[in-house]
Design an enzyme around this catalytic site. Structure first.
Site, PDB file in Angstrom:
ATOM      1  N   GLU A 138      37.418  36.167  54.676  1.00  0.00           N
ATOM      2  CA  GLU A 138      36.628  35.387  55.604  1.00  0.00           C
ATOM      3  C   GLU A 138      36.188  33.924  55.079  1.00  0.00           C
ATOM      4  O   GLU A 138      36.253  32.937  55.773  1.00  0.00           O
ATOM      5  CB  GLU A 138      35.345  36.088  56.313  1.00  0.00           C
ATOM      6  CG  GLU A 138      35.685  37.311  57.190  1.00  0.00           C
ATOM      7  CD  GLU A 138      34.767  38.151  57.591  1.00  0.00           C
ATOM      8  OE1 GLU A 138      33.632  37.955  56.945  1.00  0.00           O
ATOM      9  OE2 GLU A 138      34.923  38.924  58.497  1.00  0.00           O
ATOM     10  N   SER A 224      50.542  34.528  38.597  1.00  0.00           N
ATOM     11  CA  SER A 224      51.302  34.506  40.082  1.00  0.00           C
ATOM     12  C   SER A 224      52.809  34.795  39.722  1.00  0.00           C
ATOM     13  O   SER A 224      53.443  35.395  40.724  1.00  0.00           O
ATOM     14  CB  SER A 224      50.947  33.075  40.641  1.00  0.00           C
ATOM     15  OG  SER A 224      49.850  33.187  41.108  1.00  0.00           O
ATOM     16  N   HIS A 353      50.133  38.963  53.189  1.00  0.00           N
ATOM     17  CA  HIS A 353      50.659  38.860  51.537  1.00  0.00           C
ATOM     18  C   HIS A 353      49.420  38.232  50.819  1.00  0.00           C
ATOM     19  O   HIS A 353      48.859  38.546  49.868  1.00  0.00           O
ATOM     20  CB  HIS A 353      51.693  38.158  51.597  1.00  0.00           C
ATOM     21  CG  HIS A 353      51.942  37.852  50.004  1.00  0.00           C
ATOM     22  ND1 HIS A 353      52.491  38.982  49.219  1.00  0.00           N
ATOM     23  CD2 HIS A 353      51.952  36.938  49.110  1.00  0.00           C
ATOM     24  CE1 HIS A 353      52.726  38.370  48.027  1.00  0.00           C
ATOM     25  NE2 HIS A 353      52.436  37.198  47.931  1.00  0.00           N
ATOM     26  N   SER A 354      48.763  37.133  51.466  1.00  0.00           N
ATOM     27  CA  SER A 354      47.773  36.246  50.931  1.00  0.00           C
ATOM     28  C   SER A 354      47.306  35.499  51.901  1.00  0.00           C
ATOM     29  O   SER A 354      47.537  35.409  53.143  1.00  0.00           O
ATOM     30  CB  SER A 354      48.255  35.416  49.781  1.00  0.00           C
ATOM     31  OG  SER A 354      49.155  34.499  50.259  1.00  0.00           O
TER      32      SER A 354
END
Length: 460
Positions: A138, A224, A353-354
């Site tokens: 959020e 990543s 996923h992100s």
């Protein structure tokens, strides 16, 4: 030629001794005495008893009374007159190990027992991870942090696997294992500091949010790039083995990671060198927007381990008891037998996923909601705890309220802290910075000095 043979005879005994010490030779005709190692706890320390890299005997011609048998490198091969190809697909898929059904009822007594304290901490940490993911997600949507990745639906994989390990074991994560770090004692404030990249961030603001790392907790920094951590974990495991350490490494990766060359190279390396590593695959069905059906035709990931000569198991990734038992047993095997173990945990990425992804564009909302409602690992484990008499509805309400307040407080503190000094960009790599790096630092300092209003939060 004669000169070379003379040199070889002088060099060979020394070479043999060094190779035996490294566990790279297994010649029964050459006696190897390791009296100083025989009292170690770890069997693999007696290195001359088992080859870890190569054996000259593999290339010796071996006679056999049976003309239909060949002692070929790797083992005995029997010949057959049948012209038969291996099937592309098995008649039945590899079964998955499970302890708790969807409603938290035990379906087996074949699992590693845990005491109340461990079980309750596991549930507390799963709830905290769930709460942290919700609030940080959020916060990103509100523009307070730039990026976030959740572990929604994979809480049991995070916490249960972490609980089964020792703090001495080295963790090589992907980017969906914040729960492992949480279990090891990384505080909510440290999580918040990293995501906001403030002056108390132990990564000094250099990493993307949710790309954690902690030397104190033996948790290697997240990168990543997909699957690069797998060969790193294997190499580190081999180092632990050479040092005779009572520890292993574990590396986490998704189903998408198994579609990379690094995965295959690492598995072969681990098998041949007999490295004490746990290769933990979170098969959540999706590599961002690519389903597993578009990635491979094999029976998931578990069969790939067997193909490389790695002991493997498939487990229900939403069953905390099954994950805990599998990882605990895998750790014991990895260390005591000095062998790699592959675990394929079947789960589902119940979130995007992100924060850069909208999974509703490539999978039905109904599918996501079903997994969230029916296969929630936190709810399943909580039901088992309640039947054990270790948890109540009141305890659950208090925990969730407390967790939310703690996370909100950590964010409020992190948000108010200053950013790291820009000088930190140029430190911690070179003992003496090269001239080009010094020039870049001077250029940046000049730019910030000319435009202070554009860089209000950054100071040299």
């Amino acid at each position: 030629m004669a000169l070379q043979l003379t040199k070889s005879r002088k060099f060979l005994p020394q070479w043999k001794q060094k190779l035996c010490a490294l566990g790279m030779m297994n010649l029964s005709s050459w006696s190897c005495s390791f009296s100083s190692l025989q009292h170690r706890r770890i069997p693999h320390a007696i290195l001359c008893e088992r080859p870890t890299s190569f054996s000259f005997r593999r290339f010796e011609s071996v006679s056999s009374d049976d003309p239909q048998v060949l002692n070929f490198p790797g083992g005995v091969v029997k010949f057959t007159p049948e012209l038969k190809f291996l099937s592309d697909l098995p008649e039945e898929r590899i079964h998955g190990y499970r302890v708790l059904d969807d409603n938290g009822w035990p379906v087996s007594s074949n699992f590693v027992q845990m005491d109340k304290d461990i079980a309750v901490k596991m549930h507390r940490d799963m709830v905290m991870l769930q709460t942290m993911d919700t609030i940080f997600y959020e916060a990103q949507r509100q523009g307070r942090i730039s990026f976030y990745v959740t572990a929604n639906g994979e809480e049991a994989i995070n916490i249960a696997s972490a609980a089964a390990l020792s703090m001495d074991d080295l963790v090589f994560p992907q980017y969906r294992e914040a729960g492992v770090l949480l279990w090891r004692g990384f505080t909510l404030q440290e999580f918040a500091n990293q995501c906001f990249g403030n002056k108390d961030d132990n990564c000094k603001g250099r990493q993307m949010p949710a790309h954690y790392g902690s030397n104190k907790h033996n948790y290697f920094t997240v990168a990543s790039t997909v699957a690069t951590q797998i060969p790193h974990a294997v190499g580190a495991a081999y180092s632990l083995k050479m040092d005779g350490r009572d520890a292993c490494t574990i590396t986490y990766f998704g189903d998408g990671g198994t579609s990379t060359g690094d995965f295959h190279a690492a598995l072969n390396f681990a098998a041949v060198m007999e490295a004490p590593v746990i290769l933990f695959c979170r098969n959540n069905g999706w590599a961002i927007s690519t389903p597993v059906s578009d990635q491979f035709r094999s029976d998931g990931i578990v069969v790939r381990g067997q193909a490389y000569g790695v002991r493997s198991i498939r487990v229900d990734g939403n069953d905390a008891l099954a994950v805990f038992s599998a990882v605990r047993m895998a750790r014991e095997m990895a260390i005591s037998e000095s062998k790699p173990v592959l675990i394929e945990a079947l789960t589902y990425r119940a979130g995007h996923h992100s924060t850069s992804d909208d999974s509703s564009k490539y999978r039905p909302i109904e599918e996501i909601e079903w997994w969230r409602a029916v296969q929630d690992p936190v709810s399943r484990f909580r039901k088992w705890l309640e039947r054990q008499g270790w948890w109540t509805t009141e305890s659950e309400a208090q925990l969730r309220d407390h967790a939310r307040q703690e996370v909100l407080h950590a964010i409020q503190v992190a948000e108010k802290l200053e950013k790291p000094s820009l000088k930190d960009i140029f430190t911690d790599v070179y003992d003496v910075p090269p001239s080009n790096l010094r020039d870049q630092e001077k250029s940046l300092q000049h730019t910030v000095g000319r435009h202070p209003k554009e860089y209000p939060h950054f100071q040299f």
